[in-house]
Motif scaffolding. Structure first.
Motif, PDB file in Angstrom:
ATOM      1  N   VAL A  78      32.249  51.461 -88.124  1.00 26.59           N
ATOM      2  CA  VAL A  78      32.585  52.887 -88.162  1.00 26.59           C
ATOM      3  C   VAL A  78      33.492  53.274 -87.009  1.00 26.59           C
ATOM      4  CG1 VAL A  78      31.642  55.218 -88.202  1.00 26.59           C
ATOM      5  CG2 VAL A  78      30.371  53.348 -89.286  1.00 26.59           C
TER       6      VAL A  78
ATOM      7  N   LEU B  66      21.085  58.482 -82.562  1.00 30.08           N
ATOM      8  CA  LEU B  66      21.981  58.498 -83.709  1.00 30.08           C
ATOM      9  C   LEU B  66      23.275  59.241 -83.384  1.00 30.08           C
ATOM     10  CD1 LEU B  66      22.350  57.789 -86.709  1.00 30.08           C
ATOM     11  CD2 LEU B  66      21.150  59.921 -87.279  1.00 30.08           C
TER      12      LEU B  66
ATOM     13  N   TRP C 204      26.889  49.179 -87.114  1.00 30.85           N
ATOM     14  CA  TRP C 204      27.548  50.487 -87.101  1.00 30.85           C
ATOM     15  C   TRP C 204      28.807  50.420 -86.235  1.00 30.85           C
ATOM     16  CZ3 TRP C 204      24.525  55.196 -88.613  1.00 30.85           C
ATOM     17  CH2 TRP C 204      25.287  56.370 -88.518  1.00 30.85           C
TER      18      TRP C 204
ATOM     19  N   THR D 266      33.250  58.992 -91.909  1.00 34.30           N
ATOM     20  CA  THR D 266      32.093  59.809 -92.274  1.00 34.30           C
ATOM     21  C   THR D 266      30.959  58.895 -92.704  1.00 34.30           C
ATOM     22  OG1 THR D 266      33.441  61.699 -92.971  1.00 34.30           O
ATOM     23  CG2 THR D 266      31.224  61.542 -93.902  1.00 34.30           C
ATOM     24  N   VAL D 267      29.737  59.173 -92.217  1.00 33.08           N
ATOM     25  CA  VAL D 267      28.560  58.381 -92.575  1.00 33.08           C
ATOM     26  C   VAL D 267      27.518  59.299 -93.194  1.00 33.08           C
ATOM     27  CG1 VAL D 267      26.743  56.837 -91.777  1.00 33.08           C
ATOM     28  CG2 VAL D 267      29.001  56.763 -90.684  1.00 33.08           C
TER      29      VAL D 267
ATOM     30  N   LEU E 279      23.461  64.284 -92.697  1.00 32.76           N
ATOM     31  CA  LEU E 279      22.059  63.896 -92.818  1.00 32.76           C
ATOM     32  C   LEU E 279      21.420  64.509 -94.057  1.00 32.76           C
ATOM     33  CD1 LEU E 279      20.736  64.181 -89.136  1.00 32.76           C
ATOM     34  CD2 LEU E 279      22.181  62.428 -90.192  1.00 32.76           C
TER      35      LEU E 279
ATOM     36  N   LEU F  35      25.897  49.084 -92.941  1.00 40.37           N
ATOM     37  CA  LEU F  35      26.307  50.261 -93.687  1.00 40.37           C
ATOM     38  C   LEU F  35      27.096  49.817 -94.914  1.00 40.37           C
ATOM     39  CD1 LEU F  35      26.535  50.951 -90.403  1.00 40.37           C
ATOM     40  CD2 LEU F  35      27.113  53.189 -91.324  1.00 40.37           C
TER      41      LEU F  35
ATOM     42  N   ASP G 215      26.381  67.753 -83.460  1.00 38.88           N
ATOM     43  CA  ASP G 215      26.225  66.311 -83.677  1.00 38.88           C
ATOM     44  C   ASP G 215      26.150  65.924 -85.148  1.00 38.88           C
ATOM     45  OD1 ASP G 215      26.040  65.704 -80.890  1.00 38.88           O
ATOM     46  OD2 ASP G 215      23.965  66.430 -80.917  1.00 38.88           O
ATOM     47  N   PHE G 216      25.565  66.810 -85.973  1.00 34.70           N
ATOM     48  CA  PHE G 216      25.300  66.460 -87.366  1.00 34.70           C
ATOM     49  C   PHE G 216      25.646  67.618 -88.296  1.00 34.70           C
ATOM     50  CE2 PHE G 216      21.799  64.528 -84.781  1.00 34.70           C
ATOM     51  CZ  PHE G 216      22.223  63.203 -84.860  1.00 34.70           C
TER      52      PHE G 216
ATOM     53  N   ARG H  33      31.479  60.969 -88.106  1.00 34.47           N
ATOM     54  CA  ARG H  33      30.890  62.233 -88.555  1.00 34.47           C
ATOM     55  C   ARG H  33      29.647  61.891 -89.372  1.00 34.47           C
ATOM     56  NH1 ARG H  33      33.587  65.820 -93.403  1.00 34.47           N
ATOM     57  NH2 ARG H  33      32.151  67.610 -93.344  1.00 34.47           N
ATOM     58  N   LYS H  34      28.516  62.520 -89.068  1.00 38.35           N
ATOM     59  CA  LYS H  34      27.247  62.134 -89.690  1.00 38.35           C
ATOM     60  C   LYS H  34      26.687  63.275 -90.541  1.00 38.35           C
ATOM     61  CE  LYS H  34      26.729  59.626 -85.432  1.00 38.35           C
ATOM     62  NZ  LYS H  34      27.873  60.384 -84.832  1.00 38.35           N
TER      63      LYS H  34
ATOM     64  N   VAL I 168      23.728  59.630 -94.150  1.00 36.72           N
ATOM     65  CA  VAL I 168      22.441  59.024 -93.794  1.00 36.72           C
ATOM     66  C   VAL I 168      21.414  59.546 -94.802  1.00 36.72           C
ATOM     67  CG1 VAL I 168      20.755  58.616 -91.975  1.00 36.72           C
ATOM     68  CG2 VAL I 168      23.165  58.982 -91.382  1.00 36.72           C
TER      69      VAL I 168
END
Length: 251
Positions: A63, A91, A59, A68-69, A100, A247, A122-123, A97-98, A71
């Motif tokens: 990243v 995480l 990661w 942007t990820v 989920l 990833l 955070d998410f 930016r995550k 998950v």
């Protein structure tokens, strides 16, 4: 920047022909369980040894903060939102930016209101909605067991149809934004055989989705889902153990 696990790499070009510095990655099935882990994953194979450290290393190598990820579910083995706090904190400290998505083992997943209240800084959560990353619309749903499965039941059919409705609602939101491209994310694969038609694949084609990522499948003892291009959609499995705990770069 190294490109770990890339497929169908596409530059996001703005109207001014300026190349965007934002990349979109996907990964699934982190299967975190605290520190020290309450459920060590190496019981599923030696390659899972220290998998959390492998994920973090890959990661950090890939990243950047502006990326942007996605998950794709099975994030934590925790049974409640409070119990998932150590895993979600781990995480959250990783860059990017995550977004989920819920997996079948994410029993900690609560209402969107509750999760946004506690972890909204955070998410972001993919559930019956679409989120924008530059000119890319990202939609997601958990998905479900497919009718082609030998164990498919009448109850499964109800959930399968409900998940398709949720996906279409998200895709309708995406289409209304008139994005440059649409990415769809699932936990369960939306197809297995190369020519298999499902409610999910039909919707992806109907709304012109270019990229579809999914997880859930592990190891050599499982039937591998289709990967590659089909009818304009690029399908890619992103379960972390099938990708060397790296990833996958989408955009």
């Amino acid at each position: 920047m190294s490109c770990v696990g890339c497929f169908c790499l596409t530059s996001a070009v703005k109207n001014s022909d300026e190349v965007s510095n934002m990349h979109i990655y996907a990964i699934g099935d982190l299967h975190l369980s605290g520190e020290p882990p309450q459920k060590p994953m190496e019981i599923f194979g030696a390659h899972w040894q220290d998998h959390k450290e492998k994920i973090k290393k890959n990661w950090l190598a890939s990243v950047q903060p502006q990326d942007t990820v996605i998950v794709c579910g099975d994030i934590s083995w925790a049974m409640g939102l409070q119990n998932a706090a150590p895993d979600l904190a781990w995480l959250a400290q990783l860059p990017g930016r995550k977004l989920l998505l819920r997996g079948n083992h994410d029993y900690w997943w609560a209402s969107l209101a509750k999760m946004r209240q506690q972890y909204g800084s955070d998410f972001e959560f993919l559930q019956n909605n679409c989120l924008l990353a530059d000119n890319t619309a990202i939609c997601g749903t958990r998905g479900w067991i497919l009718p082609s499965s030998e164990s498919f039941t009448a109850e499964d059919e109800k959930i399968y149809k409900r998940e398709a409705i949720r996906l279409e609602l998200a895709l309708q939101q995406a289409a209304a934004q008139k994005p440059e491209r649409i990415v769809a994310a699932f936990h369960y694969p939306p197809l297995f055989a190369p020519e298999e038609h499902t409610l999910f694949t039909g919707l992806l084609e109907k709304y012109g989705v270019q990229h579809c990522v999914y997880a859930h499948i592990h190891g050599e003892n499982h039937v591998q889902p289709f990967e590659g291009e089909r009818r304009g959609v690029y399908y890619k499995l992103v379960s972390c153990d099938t990708q060397g705990f790296a990833l996958t770069q989408i955009i």
